[in-house]
Design a protein around this motif. Structure first.
Motif, mmCIF file in Angstrom:
data_model
loop_
_atom_site.group_PDB
_atom_site.id
_atom_site.type_symbol
_atom_site.label_atom_id
_atom_site.label_comp_id
_atom_site.label_asym_id
_atom_site.label_seq_id
_atom_site.Cartn_x
_atom_site.Cartn_y
_atom_site.Cartn_z
ATOM 1 N N PHE A 101 -49.437 21.455 14.716
ATOM 2 C CA PHE A 101 -49.648 21.404 13.280
ATOM 3 C C PHE A 101 -49.335 20.011 12.772
ATOM 4 O O PHE A 101 -48.655 19.216 13.430
ATOM 5 N N SER B 265 -50.492 22.005 7.129
ATOM 6 C CA SER B 265 -49.619 22.859 6.337
ATOM 7 C C SER B 265 -48.801 22.053 5.352
ATOM 8 O O SER B 265 -48.522 20.873 5.556
ATOM 9 N N GLY C 202 -45.170 27.791 3.378
ATOM 10 C CA GLY C 202 -46.024 27.019 4.268
ATOM 11 C C GLY C 202 -45.454 26.918 5.672
ATOM 12 O O GLY C 202 -46.187 27.026 6.655
ATOM 13 N N THR C 203 -44.134 26.726 5.802
ATOM 14 C CA THR C 203 -43.525 26.642 7.129
ATOM 15 C C THR C 203 -43.626 27.974 7.857
ATOM 16 O O THR C 203 -43.902 28.017 9.058
ATOM 17 N N ASP D 22 -56.870 24.100 7.663
ATOM 18 C CA ASP D 22 -55.849 24.316 6.645
ATOM 19 C C ASP D 22 -55.288 25.730 6.796
ATOM 20 O O ASP D 22 -56.006 26.661 7.179
ATOM 21 N N VAL D 23 -54.010 25.893 6.509
ATOM 22 C CA VAL D 23 -53.391 27.219 6.608
ATOM 23 C C VAL D 23 -53.829 28.114 5.453
ATOM 24 O O VAL D 23 -54.205 29.270 5.638
ATOM 25 N N THR D 24 -53.814 27.568 4.243
ATOM 26 C CA THR D 24 -54.092 28.370 3.043
ATOM 27 C C THR D 24 -55.484 28.063 2.516
ATOM 28 O O THR D 24 -55.767 26.946 2.074
ATOM 29 N N HIS E 252 -45.921 30.295 7.454
ATOM 30 C CA HIS E 252 -47.312 30.484 7.847
ATOM 31 C C HIS E 252 -47.667 29.605 9.049
ATOM 32 O O HIS E 252 -48.420 30.041 9.938
ATOM 33 N N THR E 253 -47.138 28.404 9.078
ATOM 34 C CA THR E 253 -47.433 27.497 10.181
ATOM 35 C C THR E 253 -46.868 28.025 11.493
ATOM 36 O O THR E 253 -47.537 28.013 12.533
#
Length: 351
Positions: free
Chosen positions: A104, A83, A89-90, A56-58, A92-93
């Motif tokens: 992703f 993401s 979110g985009t 997961d990103v976050t 960070h991805t």
């Protein structure tokens, strides 16, 4: 056949179980463990030594991007990020991909969603492909000096037509590859470039904005009706095919919602087929890293209509996934195979 051993990293217990169940529904995959944050994930990577990680990103404690940086620096292996489609979110991805993530998967909605089952086919196929991804310790994108090309490798027919354009197709590993190619182009580069990067909506706009900050050329997400301009790079928006049409002395972009081609929209084949139909244009087609074979049929069409068109494929040693470039090479119509760090320089000389 040995199963692909996967570690699932997510702060949500619900998501960890959901992703585990999805992956283990395929007999080729075995989830060997789960982790609740990036720090826990790093420890379990050391302990279990998985083939592939989904992350997961976050997350709390240590987020996905920070964990990814440490993984790629100390113990490189294929990592697939999960993401959300929010603006943050985009961004960070894309940052994660720049830092070495193989690919992703976009969560259908929010951090927790029962709709995760709708991406079952995507997550399984990407995990299977990731096992064979070319992964090495993370280094700066611009890592190797330009080498002089033999004169024999350069086409000599580029003055035959008044206009030129370049079409690039890529998928897995593409954002980082595009960054290298675009930043390697000379500052006075004039030829319009059209790019199909397999990405869902929202992400292509963020990609264009990030690339635009790295070059003096103008990079934008394409809009319907855009007239091709010198010193400009157009990226097909997610979920739209991008084609080019001739209007008098101008060449304009048309975006369509016609059915996916080989399960892709945007499709490289769709762009290449439209390029093939243009007259009085020097055409260059480029295939970079990616899963599958999108673009190969388009190469056949381009060469059928215009044998003087030039086709470049990324070489195996620099690709993340040697799928699309391999399929392009196997058409027998590729004029030049080059490692990633040479492609931008070559395009500068070619045009």
């Amino acid at each position: 056949m040995e199963k692909v051993r996967v570690l699932v990293v997510d702060d949500s217990a619900f998501m960890r179980k959901m992703i585990t169940d999805i992956l283990e529904s395929d007999e080729r995959i075995k989830v060997i463990g789960t982790a609740r944050n990036g720090s826990d994930g790093i420890e379990k990577i050391k302990r279990f030594q998985p083939d592939v990680v989904t992350m997961d990103v976050t997350m709390p404690v240590l987020d996905g991007i920070s964990a990814l940086r440490e993984i790629m620096t100390t113990m490189p292996l294929p990592v697939i990020m999960l993401s959300s489609k929010s603006g943050r979110g985009t961004d960070h991805t894309l940052k994660a991909i720049e830092n070495g993530a193989v690919d992703f998967i976009m969560k259908p909605s929010g951090a927790i969603s029962l709709n995760i089952e709708t991406i079952q086919k995507e997550i399984i196929s990407k995990v299977i492909a990731a096992k064979d991804a070319m992964i090495s310790a993370r280094r700066p994108v611009k890592e190797q000096a330009f080498r002089t090309f033999p004169q024999s490798s350069m086409p000599t027919r580029r003055t035959a037509k008044d206009n030129s354009l370049i079409a690039i197709g890529t998928s897995t590993g593409g954002p980082r590859a595009l960054q290298q190619v675009i930043t390697d182009l000379p500052e006075d580069f004039q030829t319009p470039i059209l790019i199909v990067q397999h990405m869902p909506p929202y992400f292509t706009k963020s990609l264009a904005e990030r690339l635009n900050k790295l070059t003096k050329l103008h990079v934008k997400e394409a809009m319907d009706g855009d007239c091709l301009q010198a010193r400009s790079i157009y990226i097909a928006p997610g979920d739209f095919h991008m084609v080019v049409e001739e209007h008098g002395t101008e060449y304009r972009i048309k975006l369509t919602k016609s059915p996916p081609v080989n399960n892709h929209r945007p499709s490289v084949d769709s762009l290449f087929h439209s390029i093939a139909m243009l007259e009085n244009v020097n055409k260059t087609a480029v295939i970079l890293t990616g899963m599958g074979s999108d673009g190969s049929d388009g190469i056949r069409q381009i060469k059928k209509v215009d044998k003087r068109a030039f086709v470049i494929a990324e070489s195996i040693e620099s690709t993340v996934i040697y799928g699309m470039p391999k399929a392009a090479y196997e058409t027998g119509l590729v004029d030049q195979v080059l490692p990633l760090h040479q492609i931008g320089h070559f395009l500068g000389k070619l045009t």
